[in-house]
Design a protein around this motif. Structure first.
Motif, PDB file in Angstrom:
ATOM      1  N   ARG A   4       0.835  -1.212   0.000  1.00  0.00           N
ATOM      2  CA  ARG A   4       0.000   0.000   0.000  1.00  0.00           C
ATOM      3  C   ARG A   4       0.867   1.258   0.000  1.00  0.00           C
ATOM      4  O   ARG A   4       0.551   2.241  -0.676  1.00  0.00           O
ATOM      5  CB  ARG A   4      -0.929  -0.013   1.214  1.00  0.00           C
TER       6      ARG A   4
ATOM      7  N   ILE B 136       2.275   1.811  -3.449  1.00  0.00           N
ATOM      8  CA  ILE B 136       1.272   2.420  -4.330  1.00  0.00           C
ATOM      9  C   ILE B 136       1.151   3.909  -4.052  1.00  0.00           C
ATOM     10  O   ILE B 136       1.059   4.736  -4.971  1.00  0.00           O
ATOM     11  CB  ILE B 136      -0.075   1.697  -4.158  1.00  0.00           C
TER      12      ILE B 136
ATOM     13  N   LEU C 112       3.896   5.910  -5.751  1.00  0.00           N
ATOM     14  CA  LEU C 112       4.000   5.951  -7.215  1.00  0.00           C
ATOM     15  C   LEU C 112       3.936   7.395  -7.695  1.00  0.00           C
ATOM     16  O   LEU C 112       3.112   8.182  -7.224  1.00  0.00           O
ATOM     17  CB  LEU C 112       2.871   5.143  -7.846  1.00  0.00           C
TER      18      LEU C 112
ATOM     19  N   SER D 155      10.360   6.241  -9.837  1.00  0.00           N
ATOM     20  CA  SER D 155       9.623   5.182  -9.136  1.00  0.00           C
ATOM     21  C   SER D 155      10.466   4.469  -8.089  1.00  0.00           C
ATOM     22  O   SER D 155       9.991   3.513  -7.464  1.00  0.00           O
ATOM     23  CB  SER D 155       9.120   4.141 -10.151  1.00  0.00           C
TER      24      SER D 155
ATOM     25  N   LEU E 165      -7.465  -1.255  -6.138  1.00  0.00           N
ATOM     26  CA  LEU E 165      -6.010  -1.148  -6.252  1.00  0.00           C
ATOM     27  C   LEU E 165      -5.465  -1.822  -7.515  1.00  0.00           C
ATOM     28  O   LEU E 165      -4.265  -1.728  -7.787  1.00  0.00           O
ATOM     29  CB  LEU E 165      -5.337  -1.785  -5.031  1.00  0.00           C
TER      30      LEU E 165
ATOM     31  N   SER F   9      -3.340   0.247  -9.840  1.00  0.00           N
ATOM     32  CA  SER F   9      -2.066   0.634  -9.232  1.00  0.00           C
ATOM     33  C   SER F   9      -1.117  -0.550  -9.122  1.00  0.00           C
ATOM     34  O   SER F   9       0.101  -0.396  -9.273  1.00  0.00           O
ATOM     35  CB  SER F   9      -2.318   1.234  -7.843  1.00  0.00           C
TER      36      SER F   9
ATOM     37  N   ARG G  15       0.417  -0.864 -12.317  1.00  0.00           N
ATOM     38  CA  ARG G  15       1.416   0.185 -12.524  1.00  0.00           C
ATOM     39  C   ARG G  15       2.733  -0.199 -11.853  1.00  0.00           C
ATOM     40  O   ARG G  15       3.814   0.036 -12.409  1.00  0.00           O
ATOM     41  CB  ARG G  15       0.901   1.509 -11.962  1.00  0.00           C
ATOM     42  N   LEU G  16       2.685  -0.802 -10.658  1.00  0.00           N
ATOM     43  CA  LEU G  16       3.904  -1.309 -10.023  1.00  0.00           C
ATOM     44  C   LEU G  16       4.571  -2.347 -10.912  1.00  0.00           C
ATOM     45  O   LEU G  16       5.803  -2.391 -11.024  1.00  0.00           O
ATOM     46  CB  LEU G  16       3.581  -1.922  -8.665  1.00  0.00           C
TER      47      LEU G  16
END
Length: 464
Positions: free
Chosen positions: A110, A113, A116, A146, A178, A181, A184-185
């Protein structure tokens, strides 16, 4: 303010113990509280306050990271355990280093995220094409933006337990939200891995990809079909990048990677996923219909992406919104029947699902819509799982040093078909679905026609 400090905790950055007293504010209800006394849960509204700021150095850290200073130092040591093995020249890494302390990877995820970076439209396009986007100064700057998020991801991947703290089914919605996200990670990690491979830092690249596979399993285990689908997507992208560069790596890096792959969390079964879907249906979706008029319920139903047969559902429900509630309750009961079906062998599960649809399509078209969603997931889930198995085998073969000799031995390639080409090899397996292509993992870089195909054509012929 009371100057007493809680010496049993320490800031991970500066080592300062936090103060005793109501020194923090709940962002949701504005109540002042002592986060350490309340264990990061607001006693008024129940919100989880995942991150807090040190009053000394002003750095933010997840609640689970506030350990005594000595333990915080051990955490740092264990995080770099594999890298230390490389720098020390060891050829073997026998086990995965683990972080001590409260074993809650979810809090690290978390925080990752939350860390980011904001993205422009052009940067989003770069990440969406993470397998093929050119590596240049723009992508290098994007990777650098990042780094803090990916460091937090790494800490989470080093923890043995991932507890998403779903103390009520309603929190499933937040976890589903989530998904973008989490992807995206994945994109940032894969982009950084590609750059690390180019910079000849295979250790860093493989460790990052291993971290990502751990995240995928942790997220997939949390529950619903959407999360399980995200796990499979990450498995496919990650195995693609890793396999492309395996034959360029030294044996020590490959053995360390093999240890990480062998220690991945077990994937959740689709039967277990259906139990979470049942909770989501009853405790998140159903309440949205309560107290609504028939017209409001119909509009809500039509807004659900899975309800492609909304008109059939409304017809079966009848003229009152209570009919929709009854259909939902009936669907939840039928999920118990779907669980055992999804545990059947691949060659039987689709037939069993077809028979299930035939039994219930007239009386409950809502559950039939769910079965269609399940059917669309069966192949991607199988493909992701098999690709990870293939990657484990490919790593073992590549670590031998002479992969050309190793792949000639059928005992080394196991249940997979193997075909060599000049600069690598391919592992292939049937998915068990007669209408779906073979599952393929290409190890090494193909030359010639297929090596120059755009990514969307590779997807079309089942190569990615």
């Amino acid at each position: 303010m009371d100057n007493t400090r809680r010496e049993e905790f320490a800031c991970p950055s500066c080592g300062k113990a936090p103060p005793v007293g109501a020194c923090w504010t709940c962002q949701r209800c504005s109540r002042r509280l002592d986060l350490f006394k309340e264990r990061a849960v607001c006693p008024k509204c129940g919100s989880n306050l995942l991150y807090l700021q040190c009053d000394e150095c002003k750095q933010w850290h997840s609640f689970g990271d506030w350990f005594p200073e000595v333990r915080a130092r051990r955490i740092a040591d264990s995080v770099v355990g594999v890298e230390s093995a490389k720098s020390a020249g060891r050829d073997e890494v026998s086990e995965v280093p683990r972080i001590e302390g409260p074993p809650n990877a979810a809090r690290n995820y978390r925080k990752a995220i939350a860390l980011l970076p904001p993205l422009s439209d052009s940067e989003v396009r770069i990440l969406k094409a993470v397998l093929t986007t050119p590596l240049n100064q723009t992508t290098r700057r994007l990777i650098e933006s990042s780094e803090q998020a990916l460091l937090e991801l790494r800490q989470g991947a080093m923890r043995e337990l991932c507890d998403w703290e779903l103390d009520s089914p309603k929190r499933l919605q937040g976890l589903i939200d989530l998904a973008v996200s989490v992807r995206r990670l994945c994109d940032f990690t894969c982009l950084r891995a590609r750059q690390a491979f180019r910079d000849r830092d295979g250790w860093a690249a493989l460790e990052g990809l291993a971290d990502l596979l751990v995240l995928a399993r942790h997220y997939g285990r949390a529950g619903t079909l959407i999360m399980r689908r995200m796990q499979s997507t990450i498995e496919l992208v990650t195995t693609e990048i890793a396999a492309l560069h395996l034959l360029e790596q030294d044996p020590a890096a490959l053995r360390a990677f093999a240890v990480r792959l062998a220690s991945l969390p077990e994937p959740v079964t689709l039967a277990e996923t259906m139990e979470k879907e049942k909770q989501y249906l009853l405790y998140v979706l159903r309440p949205q219909f309560e107290g609504k008029s028939r017209q409001e319920g119909a509009a809500l139903l039509r807004s659900w992406t899975f309800a492609s047969n909304a008109e059939a559902i409304l017809t079966a429900a009848g003229p009152e919104v209570m009919g929709l509630l009854n259909l939902i309750d009936n669907s939840a009961g039928l999920y118990d029947e779907l669980g055992p079906i999804l545990m059947l062998p691949v060659d039987r599960v689709r037939q069993a699902l077809a028979e299930f649809v035939q039994r219930h399509q007239e009386t409950n078209p809502l559950v039939v819509s769910d079965v269609r969603a399940i059917n669309s997931m069966l192949y991607p889930v199988a493909r992701g799982r098999v690709r990870v198995d293939m990657l484990q085998m490919a790593v073992a073969i590549a670590a031998e040093g002479n992969w050309r000799e190793a792949v000639r031995d059928p005992t080394r390639t196991g249940p997979f078909q193997c075909r060599c080409f000049k600069t690598g090899f391919e592992l292939k397996a049937s998915s068990g679905f007669v209408d779906q292509p073979l599952i393929v993992l290409t190890v090494g870089k193909k030359q010639g026609l297929f090596g120059s195909f755009p990514d969307f054509l590779k997807r079309l012929i089942g190569q990615t």
